[in-house]
Write an enzyme that holds these catalytic residues in place. Structure first.
Site, mmCIF file in Angstrom:
data_model
loop_
_atom_site.group_PDB
_atom_site.id
_atom_site.type_symbol
_atom_site.label_atom_id
_atom_site.label_comp_id
_atom_site.label_asym_id
_atom_site.label_seq_id
_atom_site.Cartn_x
_atom_site.Cartn_y
_atom_site.Cartn_z
ATOM 1 N N LYS A 175 0.866 -1.186 0.000
ATOM 2 C CA LYS A 175 0.000 0.000 0.000
ATOM 3 C C LYS A 175 0.906 1.241 0.000
ATOM 4 C CE LYS A 175 -1.761 3.428 2.459
ATOM 5 N NZ LYS A 175 -1.840 4.319 1.400
ATOM 6 N N GLU A 251 10.015 2.196 10.506
ATOM 7 C CA GLU A 251 11.056 3.203 10.269
ATOM 8 C C GLU A 251 10.352 4.541 10.250
ATOM 9 O OE1 GLU A 251 14.124 2.988 10.421
ATOM 10 O OE2 GLU A 251 14.453 0.842 10.190
ATOM 11 N N CYS A 285 13.938 11.632 5.880
ATOM 12 C CA CYS A 285 13.957 11.370 7.321
ATOM 13 C C CYS A 285 15.380 11.462 7.861
ATOM 14 C CB CYS A 285 13.344 10.022 7.632
ATOM 15 S SG CYS A 285 14.113 8.723 6.716
ATOM 16 N N GLU A 382 10.079 17.139 14.194
ATOM 17 C CA GLU A 382 10.400 16.927 12.785
ATOM 18 C C GLU A 382 9.494 17.786 11.911
ATOM 19 O OE1 GLU A 382 9.325 13.239 10.786
ATOM 20 O OE2 GLU A 382 11.357 13.174 9.999
HETATM 21 N N1 LIG Z 1 12.892 6.444 8.915
HETATM 22 C C1 LIG Z 1 12.662 6.305 7.632
HETATM 23 O O1 LIG Z 1 13.180 5.396 6.995
HETATM 24 C C2 LIG Z 1 11.761 7.249 6.908
HETATM 25 C C3 LIG Z 1 10.730 7.905 7.560
HETATM 26 N N2 LIG Z 1 9.869 8.733 6.883
HETATM 27 C C4 LIG Z 1 8.839 9.448 7.631
HETATM 28 O O2 LIG Z 1 7.635 9.480 6.869
HETATM 29 C C5 LIG Z 1 6.902 10.667 7.156
HETATM 30 C C6 LIG Z 1 6.395 11.276 5.865
HETATM 31 O O3 LIG Z 1 5.689 10.365 5.147
HETATM 32 P P1 LIG Z 1 4.081 10.283 5.212
HETATM 33 O O4 LIG Z 1 3.674 9.479 4.044
HETATM 34 O O5 LIG Z 1 3.500 11.629 5.396
HETATM 35 O O6 LIG Z 1 3.885 9.494 6.587
HETATM 36 P P2 LIG Z 1 2.544 8.908 7.188
HETATM 37 O O7 LIG Z 1 2.898 8.297 8.482
HETATM 38 O O8 LIG Z 1 1.448 9.896 7.144
HETATM 39 O O9 LIG Z 1 2.120 7.782 6.132
HETATM 40 C C7 LIG Z 1 2.956 6.708 5.838
HETATM 41 C C8 LIG Z 1 2.111 5.619 5.213
HETATM 42 O O10 LIG Z 1 1.197 5.124 6.187
HETATM 43 C C9 LIG Z 1 -0.114 5.154 5.651
HETATM 44 N N3 LIG Z 1 -1.100 5.275 6.725
HETATM 45 C C10 LIG Z 1 -1.637 6.385 7.258
HETATM 46 N N4 LIG Z 1 -2.553 6.045 8.214
HETATM 47 C C11 LIG Z 1 -2.590 4.699 8.272
HETATM 48 C C12 LIG Z 1 -3.345 3.756 9.034
HETATM 49 N N5 LIG Z 1 -4.252 4.122 9.929
HETATM 50 N N6 LIG Z 1 -3.117 2.454 8.818
HETATM 51 C C13 LIG Z 1 -2.198 2.039 7.913
HETATM 52 N N7 LIG Z 1 -1.487 2.886 7.146
HETATM 53 C C14 LIG Z 1 -1.663 4.191 7.325
HETATM 54 C C15 LIG Z 1 -0.088 6.319 4.701
HETATM 55 O O11 LIG Z 1 -1.182 6.296 3.834
HETATM 56 P P3 LIG Z 1 -1.749 7.665 3.176
HETATM 57 O O12 LIG Z 1 -0.860 7.944 2.042
HETATM 58 O O13 LIG Z 1 -3.109 7.368 2.762
HETATM 59 O O14 LIG Z 1 -1.688 8.712 4.229
HETATM 60 C C16 LIG Z 1 1.249 6.093 4.045
HETATM 61 O O15 LIG Z 1 1.159 5.082 3.076
HETATM 62 C C17 LIG Z 1 7.864 11.570 7.867
HETATM 63 O O16 LIG Z 1 7.480 11.718 9.202
HETATM 64 C C18 LIG Z 1 9.204 10.865 7.778
HETATM 65 O O17 LIG Z 1 10.030 11.038 8.864
HETATM 66 C C19 LIG Z 1 9.999 8.892 5.557
HETATM 67 C C20 LIG Z 1 11.001 8.246 4.861
HETATM 68 C C21 LIG Z 1 11.974 7.413 5.482
HETATM 69 O O1 LIG Z 2 19.201 8.354 1.541
HETATM 70 C C1 LIG Z 2 18.591 7.316 1.720
HETATM 71 O O2 LIG Z 2 19.137 6.237 1.754
HETATM 72 C C2 LIG Z 2 17.108 7.368 1.889
HETATM 73 C C3 LIG Z 2 16.778 7.523 3.325
HETATM 74 C C4 LIG Z 2 15.379 7.882 3.547
HETATM 75 O O3 LIG Z 2 14.493 7.099 3.395
HETATM 76 C C5 LIG Z 2 15.114 9.235 3.942
HETATM 77 O O4 LIG Z 2 16.072 9.967 4.215
HETATM 78 O O5 LIG Z 2 13.937 9.606 4.004
#
Ligand SMILES: NC(=O)C1=CN([C@@H]2O[C@H](COP(=O)(O)OP(=O)(O)OC[C@H]3O[C@@H](n4cnc5c(N)ncnc54)[C@H](OP(=O)(O)O)[C@@H]3O)[C@@H](O)[C@H]2O)C=CC1
Ligand SMILES: O=C(O)CCC(=O)C(=O)O
Length: 480
Positions: A175, A251, A285, A382
């Site tokens: 998803k 993550e 992130c 963040e």
């Molecule tokens: N540590 C890491 O590796 C990384 C972390 N991130 C983090 O991701 C965030 C940004 O991404 P974002 O997409 O806004 O994050 P979200 O947490 O809003 O969403 C992540 C995913 O979860 C889905 N989701 C939302 N609600 C639910 C639920 N109730 N049940 C199951 N799935 C759900 C979203 O769907 P929908 O699209 O419909 O909202 C999306 O596919 C930032 O906070 C960032 O730090 C990003 C990249 C790497």
């Molecule tokens: O640089 C990368 O390896 C991607 C890491 C990632 O998912 C992020 O920074 O959001």
């Protein structure tokens, strides 16, 4: 004549399934539709889970050579389409074309990497304490895996979850984030065209709270690999525990520090901070959102970084002259601008950017604050946009203390010419990824990726470490 808008359907048990159509728009040109996608809804999602369940035992029993060949074909097909997929990715997420090419390449290489991982040892043999007993540890697939991904790496993050899941004999329901359906839709086509048996890989589009929720609560899903925000991650954890004690891997965010010591090379320090804070529009992130600078270099560093940020060309990701693309969505832009106000209200000083021209749409100037303190929301929460702040410290001890003063712990960097300071930082920085004289962002596909504290839960992703999430160790004792 304009070319037709690509349309992406859900993939369920090898068949393409329609649903309510939605438009996916270009953040650089908000009126422009990039693609259309069909929403899955609960029923289609349940059908996808059932298809994955039915296909899993057969897929796990396929010879390793067959699983390898499939992954290799997927990787090769992705790599053959780098330019085309990069344009699509840039148009739907707003990433610069060069960055998008890098991401597509990495996704293709990830599939090929896991194809070859299948030739690595698959278990361990131990000496038994008992006579005439053979002791070994085998790995069994986890089963059906729900993969829930964010919008900021529309192809790389699905790839680094789906590839090891399939390699180790699991079946998948992906998803993707609602903002980036097209990259996932193209990946699904590639996987089908590469010959994946029906049900081995399934794709469902739609809102997380509807479609994602089905994955978290279904008794037929054995584990969920999630990347996204901390609040959503906490919800995923609660649901997985409440619904069958599923395995989960989270993550999440970061508030990553970059320390700059007095002995740093100024150009290296500015380069690391500029890349870590602002490239990819700060939507990583692993972005450096706290720059912790020692007093002796502080003023020179702030002046040079502010000038470099002001000089960045913000523009359409498809224009090779652009250095920063748009913010991904109006909601994310509003969040970024809120934090610019919060930072100013808290008493931090804007030294670059800081204003937004409404005519600029989703294009935002990179914003840098000086005089931030560790107790400010600006330095604790963040933001996930091109907003960063500088905190002044007196020495390495204080720098490490400030760097570790966070609930998160994904990446942490230091810029120094002192080997001793670098070693001390690698030892003491509380983060899953530590960099020296490099940006805090930009990791490699064959090394473990993940954080500590609020940034992570569960086993590491990527590299050989990925196997720990996607397999279950089985300890076998054989008497003879
Ligand atoms: N540590 C890491 O590796 C990384 C972390 N991130 C983090 O991701 C965030 C940004 O991404 P974002 O997409 O806004 O994050 P979200 O947490 O809003 O969403 C992540 C995913 O979860 C889905 N989701 C939302 N609600 C639910 C639920 N109730 N049940 C199951 N799935 C759900 C979203 O769907 P929908 O699209 O419909 O909202 C999306 O596919 C930032 O906070 C960032 O730090 C990003 C990249 C790497
Ligand atoms: O640089 C990368 O390896 C991607 C890491 C990632 O998912 C992020 O920074 O959001």
């Amino acid at each position: 004549m304009s070319s037709p808008v690509p349309r992406h359907l859900n993939l369920v048990g090898g068949g393409w399934v329609d649903g309510d159509r939605r438009a996916n728009t270009n953040p650089a040109r908000p009126g422009e539709t990039v693609s259309e996608y069909a929403q899955a809804g609960p029923e289609t999602t349940r059908a996808a889970i059932a298809a994955a369940r039915a296909a899993q035992p057969g897929w796990a029993r396929r010879p390793v050579a067959e699983r390898m060949a499939l992954l290799d074909r997927i990787g090769t097909a992705v790599l053959a389409r780098v330019d085309e997929l990069a344009v699509l990715l840039a148009r739907e997420e707003g990433k610069l074309l060069a960055e998008a090419r890098g991401e597509v390449t990495r996704a293709g290489q990830t599939f090929r990497y896991y194809a070859h991982q299948l030739l690595q040892p698959a278990g361990e043999v131990y000496a038994s304490i008992r006579e005439n007993v053979h002791a070994e540890v085998r790995r069994r697939p986890l089963g059906v895996v729900g993969v829930v991904t964010p919008w900021n790496y529309p192809l790389a993050i699905p790839a680094w979850k789906v590839a090891p899941a399939l390699a180790y004999g699991n079946t998948v329901v992906l998803k993707p984030a609602e903002l980036v359906p097209a990259s996932a839709g193209e990946l699904a086509r590639i996987i089908v065209d590469a010959g994946a048996p029906p049900g081995v890989f399934n794709l469902v589009f739609g809102a997380g709270r509807v479609v994602g929720e089905e994955l978290l609560t279904s008794p037929d899903v054995d584990g969920v690999s999630f990347t996204g925000g901390v609040d959503t991650g906490a919800h995923v954890a609660r649901q997985c525990l409440a619904h069958g004690n599923k395995r989960f891997q989270l993550e999440m965010g970061g508030k990553n520090p970059l320390v700059v010591l007095d002995d740093a090379d100024l150009a290296v320090a500015v380069g690391c901070a500029l890349d870590g804070s602002f490239f990819s529009t700060g939507q990583r992130c692993t972005a450096s959102s706290r720059i912790i600078v020692q007093a002796g270099i502080h003023d020179r560093f702030v002046a040079a970084l502010a000038a470099a940020a002001d000089a960045l060309r913000v523009g359409d990701p498809l224009d090779p002259a652009s250095q920063l693309g748009p913010v991904v969505s109006p909601d994310q832009l509003a969040r970024n601008l809120d934090y610019v106000r919060i930072g100013a209200d808290e008493g931090a000083r804007v030294v670059a950017g800081g204003t937004h021209d409404p005519d600029a749409g989703q294009f935002m100037r990179p914003t840098l604050f000086a005089d931030a303190r560790s107790d400010m929301r600006l330095a604790r929460e963040e933001i996930f946009g091109p907003v960063s702040c500088v905190l002044r410290v007196e020495d390495l001890d204080e720098a490490v203390a400030v760097a570790n003063d966070t609930a998160y712990g994904l990446s942490a960097g230091i810029v120094t010419t002192s080997l001793a300071a670098a070693e001390r930082f690698k030892r003491d920085a509380r983060a899953g990824i530590v960099t020296v004289n490099l940006p805090t962002a930009g990791t490699e596909l064959h090394l473990p990726f993940g954080g500590t504290g609020a940034s992570n839960h569960g086993p590491r992703e990527q590299g050989t470490y990925a196997r720990d999430f996607y397999t279950v160790p089985v300890t076998c004792y054989t008497g003879w």
